[in-house]
Scaffold this active site. Structure first.
Site, short mmCIF file in Angstrom:
data_model
loop_
_atom_site.label_atom_id
_atom_site.label_comp_id
_atom_site.label_asym_id
_atom_site.label_seq_id
_atom_site.Cartn_x
_atom_site.Cartn_y
_atom_site.Cartn_z
N GLU A 73 0.84 -1.21 0.00
CA GLU A 73 0.00 0.00 0.00
C GLU A 73 0.87 1.26 0.00
O GLU A 73 1.85 1.34 0.73
CB GLU A 73 -0.93 0.01 1.23
CG GLU A 73 -1.85 1.21 1.25
CD GLU A 73 -3.03 1.02 2.19
OE1 GLU A 73 -3.66 -0.06 2.14
OE2 GLU A 73 -3.30 1.93 2.98
N PHE A 75 0.72 5.79 -0.43
CA PHE A 75 -0.14 6.97 -0.47
C PHE A 75 0.39 7.94 -1.52
O PHE A 75 1.57 7.88 -1.87
CB PHE A 75 -0.27 7.62 0.91
CG PHE A 75 1.03 7.97 1.56
CD1 PHE A 75 1.73 9.13 1.19
CD2 PHE A 75 1.56 7.17 2.56
CE1 PHE A 75 2.92 9.46 1.81
CE2 PHE A 75 2.78 7.49 3.17
CZ PHE A 75 3.45 8.64 2.80
N TRP A 105 -6.67 7.17 -0.95
CA TRP A 105 -7.49 8.27 -1.48
C TRP A 105 -7.51 9.39 -0.44
O TRP A 105 -7.92 9.15 0.69
CB TRP A 105 -8.89 7.71 -1.70
CG TRP A 105 -9.89 8.63 -2.36
CD1 TRP A 105 -10.86 9.37 -1.74
CD2 TRP A 105 -10.05 8.86 -3.76
NE1 TRP A 105 -11.61 10.04 -2.66
CE2 TRP A 105 -11.13 9.74 -3.93
CE3 TRP A 105 -9.39 8.40 -4.90
CZ2 TRP A 105 -11.58 10.18 -5.18
CZ3 TRP A 105 -9.83 8.84 -6.14
CH2 TRP A 105 -10.91 9.71 -6.28
#
Lengths: 666, 666
Positions: A73, A75, A105
């Site tokens: 993951e 960002f 998001w």
């Protein structure tokens, strides 16, 4: 006897009539009524299931085969240069073989915009340009249905196929449920399935200790069940610090009928302050046994990182050993070291990834059948993808058929994922604060090849045409390349000839096991018009063994290509497959590449210097007067003759006769 | 900068915009604005101009390059077996490399019908099944326009592209010109150009000594000029006996402005009576110097033939040396020996024809882009063409794309061009008047391979699956084939592995010069179900090296093909080209081939014997119970392992353990 292969039902109607006499279906015996997936399509790519399957199907296959996977993951970055760095991190971390990555998001950061830092753009770049299966997060809180649908449409258009459906944090304290609005992730899941049917694979979040705002752990589990029942395909959990927390959660999920894959969110502790911040945001409690270790070493970053890795590895080992965990999801915080180290210790990091094709395959669904590219963009695959992004189809996995290829405009050097990773100062140090003459440029190319430091003590780590270090296979040609670059054969692309190496070869191998790969020797370079004149003279001796294309910035094109046909320069032969020829020297696309190759002198190099400066004029002169040359030695079973061609050229230039002739003409 | 290549204008619109900066067109330098013919089409066949050009363009290229050609005239046969013989003569004479053949039109013989002896069917077979550029004669005298148009439409539909437009002999004495009807060949030429625009290449007849019915030689020349002006592309002349006759005729034609190619009609005298008859029909006079030689030897056929060859050779040498004659047209009278001998002596007969592909290419315009076929029909190419004749297109030169191939019905053994050249009696002599057991069948196969005579003293020259002698490359495997056939591995197709032999190799070479050809070893055979059981056991050891398909007449299909994908088994790498892979083992078409392969036992072999006869029951038993097996050894760089596979199978069958197991199961 309709057989669903790769998610598609294909029925051989004709075959049904003739072959149905036997219906035996005993193991190992496939009934003859089975239809071939692409039976009548020849010379098609090997569409590995990993390239065509939906994420849910990939997971299913991995679960069935017992192969554990991992996912990562990220960002979105705050700045454009942060975006450039993140994209090259995607490339590096992608090589380890994640099943997917996901991009969070950030409602406050214009996440659906075309900004280079938006969630949408970062996820799109990961899919299209880095070839990564990607999940885009999407939060629905305080959003209109129209806005959400617009985001989803855009995501679909960009080739995104997976959505992580989240509620998101309400903005402000005075949030109340809206009637008919999006109050929970369940509403978003329903909306996606309602508006887009089965198009997206949907992921939802699970909370091993219950959502901080949930009335109770059990209530939260029921919410999760609702989300899955609404149409989610898998669950990724919030981070946690003890394996038993997750395993109990999975047990509870299964107990209330949640059957989809549940992936544990792993957070390797990477620093005292980041841990504190994260814990605060996620309202989690750090277990006492961890705090006890960390507190005493809180000012020793290295020690904390080392502990974080060790702690994560041990927890992951317990999780994987439980048999309840098909894959691990890593909260990377956009960092590489800790996550890669954990994965290495777990044996999940692909140290020597097998390449399905010699170039990195884009993950855009439209490009899944693409199986041939011109060799010219070998070091600039993102530019190739960008410039061909509007191609509607790749018939038989190839370029548009009878019409000429319509390449996109040459604006790619403005795009963040194609920007050099090095700032202007670094480029000047590498390529010269001040150039004396064309020879200074030869030196820059030579130093890039050799890896030696230049007079000002810097290594040349990149060139405008190569933003990375030499490819391993180019290293095979290092000595010859050094020799010719010293004399003004400014090489920007090359490959050695290969006569049937195993597809498993660590340097030149690609494709399925048990095959053989082949290459024709290729050399591409800039050089002066004087050299080209001699080269053309020499090349007559090498007909038809050597094919050449020679072009200057004005488009004057000299070639001996047979009816301008493409020349296959990389191909592979595999068990039970058709021939795959992923790389060609294509005369038409060479003219488009030419524009880009010459433009890079200007966009990346000329612009480093002041107007009217001698350095600038030298590069501009080269841009205006040099030719771009590519050579293919068709006789791949023999040693490459291309170095001999270059030697002959220099011999001709050095010979007294050549000088005499020039003298008598003047 | 629109460049016409191969008769087509293709403009790279996009390229026009970007590449036009330089317009230099000096020799050796092709302007970059030139568009590539099929630039963006990958993995396409090498479309040799000879395959795609129109006849007029082929002539033009040959005239420009100074390569003399020859063409061959045939007349339609009277009987079905005559047709079978003529078609195999087409195959044999086609191998010598005629630029075209032509088939005469016999108004009294129902020439436009579907009869196997009609002019239309013979010409169509030559084009479609023998791959010969063919010219169909057509006479217009006493025909309605509708009838002529119908013939032309049919010819077009059948793939014929060239018409020899003739008046034809009026039937009966009372012929008078009709108003608006076809009175002269000129009317027919005009009609063809009017109704079919430029579709057909048109040939007209020239009379070196004037048409017998013409008012005068000059008047006849004017008629010829009219025919050419009406739209004919070239002229073939009536036969003549002196070179100067033809050369004067050409000079006179050129003088009145006839510029198209004029081909001399050559008639090698082959016998006294045939000469007399021909002379009578054509109202020609045999020159005194020829009659003086012939009359004394008129009963010595061999002497006359020998003289005829010598006379023709000498005349042709004068013609070719004149520089006025680009090609020679031979009136063969459907015979081979004399014409071939003349051509050999002139050096025009292609002794060792280069094959553009490993299989014979059909000349039907629809199939010009075809470049891949399943290996199964290697010995029955006409059957393959027949069964795929309704395929509308060959996208990218390949079979229909996503839909399954629709093979034609299995009625081909009724078609004259697929009938065995041998009559029933000869087949019985070869395959056995009376079979004792399956072993008798093994012997037939073995004798076919070895070329040895069978007990009744006959050589086995053909099998139902192979109407010709062993292919030269199959001969490479002769010893191994003999060994396995003796033991009931009844081979019907095979090829050795080839690891990069030059494309010029006399046995396995094909394609353009300077290339390399490759093959995977292939073996296809019928064998008993006992053998198949052992074979399947053995094949486990050879995964994934060996791919197999095993099927019985009921369609029970056993395979390890990866997702039923085709396996390329023949491919070639050539200078400046893409990879060509003309032969594949395709799982879907194998099921269609299977029907045909099993049917041949019945249609060709069972039917030789009386109902209920033991011989018949033996063949029927094999048909009903044996399996058809194909094996591919994917490891083409190594020695083929397929013989070892078979040996292992027999070893397993012979081992006591295998017997024990069978015993314990029963």
């Amino acid at each position: 006897n309709h057989v669903s292969t790769m998610g598609r039902n294909m029925v051989n109607q004709r075959a049904d009539v003739g072959w149905q006499s036997s219906k035996s279906d005993s193991s190992g015996v496939s009934n003859s009524g089975e239809s071939s997936k692409e039976s009548s399509r020849c010379s098609t790519p090997v569409l590995d299931a990993d390239r065509t399957d939906r994420l849910r199907d990939k997971m299913k296959r991995r679960i069935e085969s017992g192969d554990h996977w991992f996912s990562l993951e990220f960002f979105p970055p705050r700045t454009a240069s942060g975006a450039v760095n993140l994209i090259s991190r995607f490339d590096r971390m992608g090589s380890g073989g994640p099943l997917f990555i996901d991009v969070t998001w950030h409602p406050s950061g214009d996440p659906g915009s075309d900004k280079e830092t938006s969630s949408m753009m970062i996820a799109s770049t990961a899919v299209n340009y880095c070839g990564l299966e990607s999940v885009l997060h999407l939060t629905c809180c305080n959003q209109t249905k129209e806005k959400i649908t617009a985001h989803l449409n855009k995501a679909k258009r960009l080739g995104l196929k997976n959505i992580m459906a989240l509620r998101g944090d309400p903005i402000g304290e005075d949030w109340v449920e809206e009637d008919g609005g999006f109050n929970y992730a369940t509403d978003l899941v329903k909306h996606i399935r309602c508006e887009f049917d089965d198009y997206f694979d949907i992921c939802v979040a699970g909370y091993p200790t219950g959502h901080p705002e949930a009335e109770s752990y059990d209530n939260d589990l029921r919410h999760l069940k609702e989300k899955v029942d609404a149409g989610a395909h898998f669950i990724v959990t919030q981070l946690f610090f003890r394996a038993e927390t997750f395993l109990r959660f999975v047990k509870d999920c299964r107990a209330i009928g949640i059957t989809c894959p549940i992936l544990p969110g792993i957070f390797p502790i990477q620093g005292y302050h980041s841990l504190r911040q994260l814990v605060k945001l996620s309202k989690l409690e750090v277990p006492e046994e961890i705090m006890q270790v960390i507190e005493p070493i809180k000012d020793n970053d290295a020690a904390i990182r080392s502990y974080g890795i060790q702690q994560a590895v041990e927890m992951c080992k317990v999780l994987l050993a439980s048999g309840e965990v098909p894959g691990l999801h890593f909260y990377t915080l956009n960092r590489e070291v800790a996550t890669i180290e954990v994965l290495r210790q777990l044996g999940l990091w692909a140290e020597d990834p097998r390449r399905p094709l010699p170039w990195a395959v884009s993950a855009h669904p439209k490009r899944k059948v693409e199986d041939v590219r011109p060799i010219f963009w070998a070091s600039r695959p993102k530019s190739y993808i960008y410039r061909t992004q509007d191609w509607d189809d790749f018939p038989n996995g190839r370029w548009g058929n009878s019409s000429s290829p319509a390449f996109g405009e040459l604006t790619d050097y403005y795009l963040f994922y194609l920007k050099s990773k090095s700032p202007k100062e670094a480029l000047l140090q590498m390529w010269g604060e001040e150039l004396m003459n064309e020879g200074s440029v030869y030196e820059v190319f030579t130093n890039y090849i050799t890896g030696q430091t230049n007079p000002s003590g810097h290594k040349v780590m990149c060139l405008p045409w190569n933003d990375d270090a030499l490819a391993p296979e180019t290293n095979l040609l290092k000595d010859e390349l050094e020799k010719v670059n010293r004399r003004g054969i400014l090489t920007i692309n090359s490959q050695p000839n290969i006569n049937g190496k195993p597809s498993s070869d660590p340097i030149v191998g690609w494709g399925p096991a048990g095959g053989y790969v082949f290459q024709k020797a290729y050399l591409e370079f800039f050089t002066s018009s004087e050299n080209v004149t001699a080269l053309l003279q020499v090349l007559k001796k090498y007909e038809p063994r050597v094919n050449y294309h020679i072009v200057n910035v004005q488009g004057k094109n000299i070639t001996n290509a047979h009816e301008m046909q493409p020349n296959a320069v990389t191909w592979g032969i595999f068990p039970g497959r058709e021939i795959i020829q992923p790389t060609v020297v294509d005369p038409v696309s060479f003219m488009y590449w030419k524009d880009e190759a010459f433009a890079l002198w200007i966009e990346q190099w000329v612009k480093l210097y002041e107007d009217e400066s001698p350095s600038r004029m030298i590069i501009q002169y080269i841009h205006d007067n040099y030719f771009l040359v590519n050579l293919v030695d068709n006789d791949f079973p023999l040693d490459s003759c291309l170095w001999q061609v270059i030697e002959d050229m220099f011999a001709l230039l050095d010979s007294p006769r050549a000088t005499q002739e020039e003298g008598s003409q003047s």
